[in-house]
Design a protein around this motif. Structure first.
Motif, mmCIF file in Angstrom:
data_model
loop_
_atom_site.group_PDB
_atom_site.id
_atom_site.type_symbol
_atom_site.label_atom_id
_atom_site.label_comp_id
_atom_site.label_asym_id
_atom_site.label_seq_id
_atom_site.Cartn_x
_atom_site.Cartn_y
_atom_site.Cartn_z
ATOM 1 N N SER A 44 0.852 -1.177 0.000
ATOM 2 C CA SER A 44 0.000 0.000 0.000
ATOM 3 C C SER A 44 0.894 1.235 0.000
ATOM 4 C CB SER A 44 -0.901 0.000 1.236
ATOM 5 O OG SER A 44 -0.125 0.094 2.410
ATOM 6 N N GLN B 7 0.869 -8.026 1.345
ATOM 7 C CA GLN B 7 -0.011 -7.027 1.949
ATOM 8 C C GLN B 7 -1.016 -7.678 2.885
ATOM 9 O OE1 GLN B 7 0.223 -3.597 1.614
ATOM 10 N NE2 GLN B 7 -1.330 -3.559 3.247
ATOM 11 N N GLY B 8 -1.357 -8.932 2.622
ATOM 12 C CA GLY B 8 -2.312 -9.633 3.482
ATOM 13 C C GLY B 8 -1.808 -9.770 4.912
ATOM 14 N N VAL C 258 0.264 -7.661 6.418
ATOM 15 C CA VAL C 258 0.182 -6.316 7.007
ATOM 16 C C VAL C 258 -1.259 -6.000 7.392
ATOM 17 C CG1 VAL C 258 0.506 -3.864 6.557
ATOM 18 C CG2 VAL C 258 2.219 -5.515 5.771
ATOM 19 N N ASN C 259 -2.191 -6.353 6.521
ATOM 20 C CA ASN C 259 -3.602 -6.121 6.843
ATOM 21 C C ASN C 259 -4.002 -6.894 8.092
ATOM 22 O OD1 ASN C 259 -3.730 -4.581 4.529
ATOM 23 N ND2 ASN C 259 -4.715 -6.163 3.290
ATOM 24 N N ARG C 260 -3.496 -8.101 8.200
ATOM 25 C CA ARG C 260 -3.824 -8.931 9.360
ATOM 26 C C ARG C 260 -3.253 -8.324 10.633
ATOM 27 N NH1 ARG C 260 -3.321 -15.514 9.324
ATOM 28 N NH2 ARG C 260 -4.162 -15.888 11.393
ATOM 29 N N ASP C 261 -2.042 -7.815 10.536
ATOM 30 C CA ASP C 261 -1.408 -7.193 11.698
ATOM 31 C C ASP C 261 -2.193 -5.960 12.147
ATOM 32 O OD1 ASP C 261 0.723 -6.755 13.603
ATOM 33 O OD2 ASP C 261 1.349 -5.095 12.326
ATOM 34 N N ARG C 262 -2.645 -5.171 11.207
ATOM 35 C CA ARG C 262 -3.365 -3.946 11.537
ATOM 36 C C ARG C 262 -4.797 -4.217 11.985
ATOM 37 N NH1 ARG C 262 -1.024 0.782 10.092
ATOM 38 N NH2 ARG C 262 0.946 0.651 8.960
ATOM 39 N N GLY C 263 -5.296 -5.395 11.682
ATOM 40 C CA GLY C 263 -6.679 -5.686 12.026
ATOM 41 C C GLY C 263 -6.836 -6.692 13.138
ATOM 42 N N SER D 249 7.581 -8.288 5.256
ATOM 43 C CA SER D 249 6.434 -7.409 5.011
ATOM 44 C C SER D 249 6.189 -6.499 6.204
ATOM 45 C CB SER D 249 5.182 -8.245 4.718
ATOM 46 O OG SER D 249 5.352 -9.036 3.562
ATOM 47 N N ASP E 186 6.448 -2.375 6.513
ATOM 48 C CA ASP E 186 5.342 -1.589 7.046
ATOM 49 C C ASP E 186 5.871 -0.705 8.176
ATOM 50 O OD1 ASP E 186 2.490 -0.972 7.245
ATOM 51 O OD2 ASP E 186 2.610 -1.961 9.183
ATOM 52 N N ARG F 211 4.421 0.286 11.071
ATOM 53 C CA ARG F 211 3.918 0.200 12.447
ATOM 54 C C ARG F 211 5.001 -0.262 13.418
ATOM 55 N NH1 ARG F 211 0.295 -2.275 16.282
ATOM 56 N NH2 ARG F 211 0.271 -4.382 15.444
#
Length: 458
Positions: free
Chosen positions: A61, A105-106, A108-113, A187, A191, A193
């Motif tokens: 992203s 990216q999946g 990273v999305n999992r980490d953020r969610g 990944s 990112d 974070r």
């Protein structure tokens, strides 16, 4: 270890995904995600089982490069490889790892969610410190008696302590995760974070490959990069793994002796375990205890707790000695009560979720032969999630630092709750109550919508 909550922390967060207070604990890979919610009887994959397919790269992203001066993933990766090479990773290893050093990216999305799991301590411990896990821990101690005895002699860590983490983190190898680790690590390194943390973890993973403990295709674990049967983050794997079976490799995925010795080494060396001392014991509280003296932030000699009327659950007196200890009330003065000793700090460092740490310590006592803890005589009253969040906002307004205002009852929130309980002349047991919330709202204040979510706690 997943200590994302602590490094092994990660494991806790998972149960849980891969073990929380209303203590409810928040799953987070920085320390550990949570243990294994695997079913009894689950078995680990056979040593010859096929490895996971190679990952396919995805496009980061746009915000991912913000903390890297706008650098693309490829440029970031090139610099990370240079760092690894400067720390002893050969070009041969980098070439072998290259197919796995791709952005996902999946992940990273999992980490953020990451989700928050809502359970009170007695529910969480009842599930995670279940009888079957206690029995399996005792069975593993018998089956691997030589390795456990060696670990206790060399590191001073009791077999039950090792077995409890082993059971919680992966159900003794049955639930270690099934994702290639390198794509997850690199990944999360790109990112923003927790970039620095995961850059270190990626380099450590490459060093594990360089050392020959695992191949890139064998490096499979949980989504946040924890590896092995006690879910070590790569830095802990590289620094603390030991070869206990004598085959020249440190294999925490397949070798029980290596798992036992490595876990003992990490607990003793990394977490500073104190040989020969207890870690957690259930106790009984007198009704007139000075509650402001409870919680992990306060320590007294056992003799002082005994003088105040604290006893073992069966009424027997505590030893009249100077061993320092805290009284831990994970659900306030009407819930279970524990004497937490200096060694309990190893648990909160392993995973900073208070619920996970207390459950892990309790399970270890059960494996060592302690009886089940006493259940509260009546249900413990608890605030809902929105009410806890409102209370945190009011605590901040009153000048207290609660960390994040997130509806999660962490240690900072507990300290702030205690301070306000003392101010209002309430029993200062660090447990948020409707009465405290009402006092802080003030007369005529409008309550915020409570919603239907239970309170959170770490």
């Amino acid at each position: 270890m997943t200590r994302v909550l602590k490094p092994v922390a990660m494991a806790a967060a998972l149960l849980i995904s891969s073990a929380a207070s209303a203590q409810l604990f928040q799953q987070q890979p920085t320390a550990r995600t949570a243990p294994g919610g695997t079913r009894p009887g689950a078995t680990a994959p056979a040593p010859g089982a096929p490895s996971a397919p190679r990952p396919v790269a995805t496009t980061p992203s746009p915000r991912a490069a913000a903390c890297h001066g706008g650098a693309s993933f490829d440029k970031f990766l090139a610099e990370l490889k240079q760092r690894a090479a400067s720390e002893g990773v050969s070009q041969r290893t980098l070439v072998a790892a290259a197919p796995y050093l791709v952005y996902d990216q999946g992940i990273v999305n999992r980490d953020r969610g990451q989700r928050v799991f809502g359970q009170i301590f007695t529910q969480f411990a009842g599930r995670m410190a279940a009888v079957y896990r206690m029995q399996q821990g005792q069975q593993r101690i018998k089956a691997h008696a030589a390795a456990f005895a060696r670990a206790e002699k060399e590191y001073g860590v009791p077999p039950a302590v090792i077995a409890a983490f082993w059971g919680l983190e992966s159900d003794f190898g049955a639930n270690m995760g099934n994702l290639p680790s390198l794509p997850s690590l690199v990944s999360l390194a790109y990112d923003c974070r927790r970039s620095e943390m995961f850059q270190n973890e990626t380099v450590a993973a490459l060093k594990i490959l360089e050392r020959g403990d695992l191949s890139a295709s064998e490096m499979i674990g949980s989504w946040a990069g924890e590896l092995g049967q006690t879910q070590f983050l790569p830095t802990h794997y590289f620094n603390y793994a030991v070869d206990y079976d004598g085959d020249g490799h440190r294999n925490l995925l397949r070798s029980a002796p290596d798992v036992i010795g490595s876990t003992a080494n990490y607990i003793a060396t990394g977490l500073k375990w104190r040989r020969g001392e207890p870690w957690l014991q259930e106790v009984r509280m007198p009704p007139n205890l000075p509650w402001e003296q409870t919680d992990l932030s306060t320590k007294h000699p056992r003799s002082k707790w005994a003088a105040w009327g604290v006893t073992y659950p069966d009424g027997k007196p505590l030893p009249n000695d100077d061993l320092p200890a805290s009284v831990l009330l994970p659900m306030g003065r009407t819930g279970p009560a524990f004497m937490a000793y200096p060694n309990f700090a190893a648990y909160t460092e392993w995973n900073n979720s208070l619920i996970y740490a207390t459950t892990a310590g309790y399970l270890a006592t059960r494996i060592a032969g302690a009886p089940p803890m006493r259940q509260p005589a009546q249900p413990v009253a608890q605030l809902q999630f929105a009410e806890v969040k409102e209370l945190q906002q009011l605590l901040v307004r009153a000048g207290h630092n609660v960390g994040k205002v997130d509806g999660v009852l962490g240690q900072q929130s507990r300290v702030a709750v205690k301070a306000m309980q003392q101010k209002y002349g309430l029993p200062a047991d660090s447990w948020p109550t409707a009465e405290l919330l009402a006092r802080m709202r003030g007369p005529g204040a409008q309550a915020l919508p409570a919603g239907a979510i239970m309170p959170q706690a770490r």
